[in-house]
Design an enzyme around this catalytic site. Structure first.
Site, PDB file in Angstrom:
ATOM      1  N   ARG A  76       0.852  -1.193   0.000  1.00  0.00           N
ATOM      2  CA  ARG A  76       0.000   0.000   0.000  1.00  0.00           C
ATOM      3  C   ARG A  76       0.885   1.240   0.000  1.00  0.00           C
ATOM      4  O   ARG A  76       1.813   1.358   0.805  1.00  0.00           O
ATOM      5  CB  ARG A  76      -0.908  -0.008   1.223  1.00  0.00           C
ATOM      6  CG  ARG A  76      -1.962   1.087   1.251  1.00  0.00           C
ATOM      7  CD  ARG A  76      -2.858   0.917   2.463  1.00  0.00           C
ATOM      8  NE  ARG A  76      -3.673  -0.289   2.384  1.00  0.00           N
ATOM      9  CZ  ARG A  76      -4.122  -0.956   3.428  1.00  0.00           C
ATOM     10  NH1 ARG A  76      -3.841  -0.543   4.656  1.00  0.00           N
ATOM     11  NH2 ARG A  76      -4.863  -2.035   3.274  1.00  0.00           N
ATOM     12  N   ARG A 145      -2.189   6.355   9.792  1.00  0.00           N
ATOM     13  CA  ARG A 145      -2.075   5.893   8.409  1.00  0.00           C
ATOM     14  C   ARG A 145      -2.260   7.052   7.426  1.00  0.00           C
ATOM     15  O   ARG A 145      -2.216   8.209   7.822  1.00  0.00           O
ATOM     16  CB  ARG A 145      -3.064   4.761   8.173  1.00  0.00           C
ATOM     17  CG  ARG A 145      -2.799   3.566   9.102  1.00  0.00           C
ATOM     18  CD  ARG A 145      -3.621   2.361   8.734  1.00  0.00           C
ATOM     19  NE  ARG A 145      -3.320   1.212   9.576  1.00  0.00           N
ATOM     20  CZ  ARG A 145      -3.850   0.007   9.410  1.00  0.00           C
ATOM     21  NH1 ARG A 145      -4.722  -0.201   8.427  1.00  0.00           N
ATOM     22  NH2 ARG A 145      -3.526  -0.992  10.214  1.00  0.00           N
ATOM     23  N   LYS A 209      -4.469   0.750  14.955  1.00  0.00           N
ATOM     24  CA  LYS A 209      -4.351   1.716  13.874  1.00  0.00           C
ATOM     25  C   LYS A 209      -5.062   3.016  14.220  1.00  0.00           C
ATOM     26  O   LYS A 209      -5.967   3.045  15.067  1.00  0.00           O
ATOM     27  CB  LYS A 209      -4.921   1.131  12.589  1.00  0.00           C
ATOM     28  CG  LYS A 209      -6.379   0.700  12.686  1.00  0.00           C
ATOM     29  CD  LYS A 209      -6.787  -0.067  11.442  1.00  0.00           C
ATOM     30  CE  LYS A 209      -8.183  -0.654  11.585  1.00  0.00           C
ATOM     31  NZ  LYS A 209      -8.565  -1.479  10.427  1.00  0.00           N
ATOM     32  N   LYS A 211      -6.605   6.697  12.196  1.00  0.00           N
ATOM     33  CA  LYS A 211      -6.935   7.254  10.889  1.00  0.00           C
ATOM     34  C   LYS A 211      -7.409   8.698  11.018  1.00  0.00           C
ATOM     35  O   LYS A 211      -8.222   9.011  11.880  1.00  0.00           O
ATOM     36  CB  LYS A 211      -8.015   6.402  10.211  1.00  0.00           C
ATOM     37  CG  LYS A 211      -7.570   4.962   9.959  1.00  0.00           C
ATOM     38  CD  LYS A 211      -8.665   4.131   9.328  1.00  0.00           C
ATOM     39  CE  LYS A 211      -8.182   2.715   9.043  1.00  0.00           C
ATOM     40  NZ  LYS A 211      -9.245   1.882   8.425  1.00  0.00           N
ATOM     41  N   CYS A 430     -14.801  -3.530  -0.759  1.00  0.00           N
ATOM     42  CA  CYS A 430     -13.423  -3.851  -0.390  1.00  0.00           C
ATOM     43  C   CYS A 430     -12.911  -4.937  -1.333  1.00  0.00           C
ATOM     44  O   CYS A 430     -13.639  -5.483  -2.151  1.00  0.00           O
ATOM     45  CB  CYS A 430     -13.360  -4.319   1.061  1.00  0.00           C
ATOM     46  SG  CYS A 430     -14.104  -5.950   1.332  1.00  0.00           S
ATOM     47  N   CYS A 436      -7.558 -11.286   0.439  1.00  0.00           N
ATOM     48  CA  CYS A 436      -7.644 -10.880   1.838  1.00  0.00           C
ATOM     49  C   CYS A 436      -7.888 -12.093   2.730  1.00  0.00           C
ATOM     50  O   CYS A 436      -8.867 -12.826   2.551  1.00  0.00           O
ATOM     51  CB  CYS A 436      -8.767  -9.858   2.045  1.00  0.00           C
ATOM     52  SG  CYS A 436      -8.934  -9.335   3.766  1.00  0.00           S
ATOM     53  N   CYS A 475     -16.063  -8.982   5.071  1.00  0.00           N
ATOM     54  CA  CYS A 475     -15.966  -9.306   6.495  1.00  0.00           C
ATOM     55  C   CYS A 475     -16.439  -8.093   7.289  1.00  0.00           C
ATOM     56  O   CYS A 475     -16.689  -7.032   6.709  1.00  0.00           O
ATOM     57  CB  CYS A 475     -14.529  -9.697   6.866  1.00  0.00           C
ATOM     58  SG  CYS A 475     -13.419  -8.304   7.175  1.00  0.00           S
ATOM     59  N   CYS A 479     -13.715  -2.066   5.851  1.00  0.00           N
ATOM     60  CA  CYS A 479     -12.787  -1.281   5.029  1.00  0.00           C
ATOM     61  C   CYS A 479     -13.489  -0.393   4.006  1.00  0.00           C
ATOM     62  O   CYS A 479     -12.973   0.662   3.661  1.00  0.00           O
ATOM     63  CB  CYS A 479     -11.798  -2.211   4.336  1.00  0.00           C
ATOM     64  SG  CYS A 479     -10.632  -3.003   5.474  1.00  0.00           S
TER      65      CYS A 479
END
Length: 568
Positions: A76, A145, A209, A211, A430, A436, A475, A479
């Site tokens: 990424r 991120r 994480k 954001k 996603c 994934c 899932c 995302c």
């Protein structure tokens, strides 16, 4: 009991022992006996923007042949604010052909993503990325991120100021370890007696994480409330007065675990432009010190705020930054979508927003989008802007270059790519299968077919031009921000999805579970009577998500912790 008094999660020990994200990554890259890396290094490489994956379509076949899984890596690339140059676009395009699977993925966080890079090509791939002044560090992992920013071409003067702040935030919060340069760019190793320092993150970085996004009303295309930290630009008398800060958003949850839930951020207060960096740092360090390091499912900022309270959090941030937050100022959001087609910008230039199905830039039998954009990048003297909806803006097109670009678009059938049904133009998925490892069901490969089914229903109801936001993930981790879709679909198992309804069109209200375990062949049939009733009974200007609440299909979610899992 504080998080530090509990048994820490294994990731905390891993980070502590990693020597500032080095681990044994270099040794793992040198091991040619396998296409994989160790479990510990798999976690650490996330901080470097890399995920180890395998092709799940061929798992069984390879297992039966007693072969190792078909390992490869997702890489990424951070693009703060989503803006890159034509030269950078061309470099990403070339890298996708040289080392990846010949496609470019535009992510829901304004980043580039490559799939299918094998271990022996990892290092040279990252070196090629850095040659054009882009990088992958902190694109994943327990750190801040890629910082997102509204790319609205209609407000480019304000956008320029917001973009600058987004880039400053990104720079300020990038990890300072030299491990990235050592491992991937052949930098000199740090002297062991003088270890790296992480003045913001510390040795074990963040609990999870983090954001950050910047939004410019009336557009909420970045879904500002869905992130740990959101900045809502306040424009007064044509000038950027500052930002309303929002905190505590996050989309992830776990099926059947009611201690987890998606959550929208709360408005914390007003911050002047010159105070953005110190206040943002105080928010990050507060989460660093008080976030739950014992349970990674409870480690995001949203849980820290729900556990301790917004007033406590504001006080801690003000004490750390030395800045008193002001009262939030008025703003209005109107939508979360992109404005497609040609828009005249400043200085006589133009901006063109193209629809990119689920952000996947590729050449196929019908449309050679990847080739077309390569040709445009070779003649374009403006920029490219990745949107938070996985679309692409060709920005700052000069009047002189517009005819040449229009000719390329027409040749490759991209000149009308945005003339489609409103539900398709507001769809997002996603990646999910086959790469994934978390995916329970299809998403990117399935949503276009579902939208085609729904377009028939919508057209028959006379709603083909109505913008209805539909989002799908394989899932529950969120995302593609499915819990902000007026129609949200979240994978439960192969071919089955939970169906959510009722999100706000402006991104200010989450949706709620309507029906569990819907088989994919039943989804259109379940939605058809709701869509038909919406066409018959909607009030003037009423959005689909609002109608599903008024009609009683679901209740409005007001407080995520108590309302989201509650039965209708």
């Amino acid at each position: 009991m504080s998080a530090t008094a509990k048994k820490l999660s294994k990731n905390e020990d891993l980070k502590d022992a990693s020597n500032f994200l080095r681990g044994t990554i270099l040794e793992g890259l040198a091991d040619l006996s396998t296409g994989a890396i160790s479990e510990a290094d798999t976690q650490l490489t996330k901080f470097h923007g890399i995920y180890m994956q395998d092709d799940r379509d061929v798992r069984s076949e390879r297992r039966n042949k007693k072969l190792e899984r078909a390992y490869s890596f997702m890489v990424r690339v951070r693009v703060p604010g989503g803006v890159c140059s034509p030269e950078q676009w061309l470099a990403m395009d070339k890298l996708s052909d040289d080392y990846a699977n010949h496609t470019l993925k535009l992510t829901t966080r304004q980043a580039f993503q490559f799939h299918g890079i094998i271990k022996s090509n990892l290092k040279r791939s990252i070196q090629e990325i850095n040659k054009v002044v882009l990088d992958t560090i902190a694109a994943c992992g327990d750190v801040n991120r890629n910082v997102m920013c509204n790319p609205n071409p209609e407000q480019s003067e304000i956008h320029a100021e917001a973009l600058k702040i987004a880039q400053q935030l990104s720079d300020h919060l990038t990890p300072k370890t030299s491990a990235y340069h050592e491992i991937w760019l052949d930098g000199e190793k740090a002297v062991s007696s003088e270890p790296d320092e992480e003045p913001i993150y510390g040795k074990t970085y963040l609990p999870r994480k983090f954001k950050i996004v910047l939004a410019i009303p009336p557009s909420n295309d970045v879904d500002v409330f869905a992130h740990d930290l959101g900045l809502i630009a306040i424009v007064e008398e044509g000038k950027l007065a500052g930002f309303n800060f929002t905190v505590g958003g996050g989309m992830g949850m776990t099926h059947n675990n009611h201690a987890t839930y998606p959550r929208l951020g709360d408005v914390l207060g007003f911050v002047k432009p010159e105070d953005v960096i110190p206040v943002a740092e105080a928010i990050v360090t507060t989460q660093r010190d008080f976030g739950d390091r014992s349970d990674r499912k409870h480690a995001r900022l949203k849980y820290t705020i729900d556990d301790r309270g917004l007033d406590w959090f504001r006080g801690e941030v003000e004490a750390r930054s030395g800045i008193k937050l002001g009262e939030a100022r008025p703003y209005v959001f109107e939508s979360t979508g992109d404005r497609y087609g040609w828009v005249e910008g400043t200085n006589g230039n133009f901006n063109l927003t193209l629809f990119v199905q689920n952000g996947r830039v590729r050449d196929d039998r019908e449309i050679k989008m990847k080739t077309a954009l390569r040709e445009i990048a070779q003649v374009h003297n403006g920029d490219f802007r990745l949107t938070a909806n996985q679309n692409l803006i060709i920005g700052k097109i000069s009047p002189e270059k517009r005819p040449e670009i229009e000719k390329i678009l027409a040749e490759y059938k991209l000149d009308r790519c945005f003339e489609q049904a409103g539900i398709r133009l507001n769809s997002m998925a996603c990646v999910a299968l086959p790469t994934c490892g978390l995916a329970l069901a299809e998403s990117e490969r399935y949503l276009p077919d579902l939208v085609t089914e729904l377009e028939g229903v919508i057209e028959a109801a006379g709603l083909e031009h109505e913008a209805i936001v539909i989002r799908m993930t394989g899932c529950p981790n969120g995302c593609a921000r499915p819990y902000l879709g007026e129609i949200g679909l979240v994978g439960r198992s192969p071919g089955k999805y939970n169906l959510y309804l009722g999100a706000g069109f402006d991104g200010s209200r989450m949706n709620k579970l309507y029906k569990e375990n819907v088989r994919q062949e039943e989804i259109a049939a379940v939605l058809q009577p709701i869509i038909e009733r919406y066409a018959r009974e909607r009030k003037e200007g009423e959005r689909f998500g609002d109608f599903t609440i008024r009609a009683g299909y679901v209740k409005a979610v007001k407080v995520a912790k108590t309302d989201w899992w509650a039965a209708n």
